[in-house]
Design a protein around this motif. Structure first.
Motif, mmCIF file in Angstrom:
data_model
loop_
_atom_site.group_PDB
_atom_site.id
_atom_site.type_symbol
_atom_site.label_atom_id
_atom_site.label_comp_id
_atom_site.label_asym_id
_atom_site.label_seq_id
_atom_site.Cartn_x
_atom_site.Cartn_y
_atom_site.Cartn_z
ATOM 1 N N SER A 149 0.830 -1.209 0.000
ATOM 2 C CA SER A 149 0.000 0.000 0.000
ATOM 3 C C SER A 149 0.863 1.257 0.000
ATOM 4 O O SER A 149 0.515 2.258 -0.644
ATOM 5 N N VAL A 150 1.975 1.214 0.728
ATOM 6 C CA VAL A 150 2.873 2.371 0.750
ATOM 7 C C VAL A 150 3.469 2.612 -0.625
ATOM 8 O O VAL A 150 3.556 3.753 -1.109
ATOM 9 N N LEU A 165 -3.883 3.532 4.750
ATOM 10 C CA LEU A 165 -2.680 2.880 5.241
ATOM 11 C C LEU A 165 -2.725 2.618 6.735
ATOM 12 O O LEU A 165 -2.106 1.672 7.227
#
Length: 334
Positions: A149-150, A165
């Motif tokens: 996700s980052v 996040l």
């Protein structure tokens, strides 16, 4: 976001991580010495030695990436990155940021996996490690998803505290804290119960308590850092980046600290350490603790000596032996 600026935090984390990394290297050298000192090659615990080497390699790569990231932010892209060094270190999609956090996730997975394995070795029970194993699987899933996700946070690349996040990173921190506390508690409880059983069988006490204390100390050290990291993250403080970098050497230090103390204690009190770390495979839980200890310490046969005597009323006397049988014997004249 609050707290220290991203560029200041990056420089601070690099310095502090470098100090702790140097200390972890010294601890690694002590660990290898403890494992190999006065030991034959076949007696060395190779899986544990490989884990120690792996943790050192991961910490070293993380330290190198940290140095490269600081050099890129303050030197290489200082004048070309939009927004300057502060924007560079705040960008969570930047390559070195993603690599650093992927290394952190990997080292956490390895360290927590070793904790779960220790619980199984000490308890010799699948039932005991069901919950820790589930938590460990949660660490793997949430950690991988958080890193992914980052790396894909194109909508808001400068905010690690974005809502999409937060839930994954929070779940990761909660899982690793719970796993660490649960496994440390199970290990300490098992060793304490074994110590009680050994003290009843052999009238000794206190030989395994240093291991309990070092397990508790390592768990407290690691948990304090993780709790601080979780609090900073939930409050939106940029200090979480500094603490994330510090967790890397702290994981190695805690692992080496426990391993060195256990190794020295095992060599000093090998008869009790075998009872703790090599529990008979027939045991299945805490209810079999005393049975396992008795198997490790079999009771010696009890020998009873019945005194012999002679009856002197006749030229032939009779001797009473241990089998309660009468056998004739000659009486010497007085």
């Amino acid at each position: 976001m609050a707290g220290i600026p991203p560029d200041t935090g990056a420089l601070m984390s690099a310095v502090l991580e470098g100090i702790l990394y140097g200390f972890s290297v010294l601890m690694f050298m002590g660990t290898i010495w403890a494992l190999t000192y006065k030991s034959r090659m076949q007696d060395i615990n190779r899986p544990i030695a490989m884990v120690a080497i792996l943790l050192l390699l991961v910490s070293t790569v993380h330290m190198i990436v940290t140095i490269i990231r600081v050099e890129n932010g303050f030197v290489k892209y200082r004048d070309t990155w939009p927004g300057g060094p502060a924007a560079f270190f705040a960008d969570i999609t930047e390559e070195t940021y993603v690599i650093k956090h992927a290394l952190y996730i990997f080292q956490t997975v390895v360290a927590d996996g070793v904790m779960v394995y220790r619980c199984y070795v000490v308890w010799q029970s699948i039932r005991v490690i069901i919950l820790p194993s589930m938590l460990w699987c949660g660490i793997v899933v949430t950690g991988i998803h958080a890193v992914y996700s980052v790396s894909q946070a194109s909508s808001n690349p400068g905010d690690v505290f974005a809502s999409q996040l937060t839930k994954w990173i929070t779940a990761f921190f909660a899982s690793t804290i719970t796993t660490n506390l649960l496994c440390s508690g199970l290990l300490a409880y098992r060793i304490w119960m074994t110590e009680r059983a050994v003290s009843r069988v052999r009238a000794t006490s206190g030989t395994m308590m240093p291991i309990v204390r070092i397990l508790v100390d390592a768990a407290v050290l690691y948990s304090i850092v993780l709790f601080s990291l979780l609090i900073c993250f939930l409050s939106g403080n940029n200090g979480e980046g500094v603490l994330t970098d510090l967790v890397m050497p702290v994981i190695s230090i805690a692992f080496y600290m426990v391993l060195i103390r256990i190794t020295f204690n095992r060599k000093k009190h090998s008869h009790i350490s075998k009872a703790v770390f090599s529990t008979p495979r027939g045991t299945t839980g805490s209810g079999d603790t005393e049975q396992g200890i008795l198997q490790q310490y079999p009771m010696k046969p009890l020998q009873v000596n019945v005194p012999k005597f002679t009856h002197e009323d006749s030229p032939l006397a009779y001797r009473v032996d241990n089998e309660d049988q009468l056998s004739p014997c000659k009486v010497e004249s007085l």
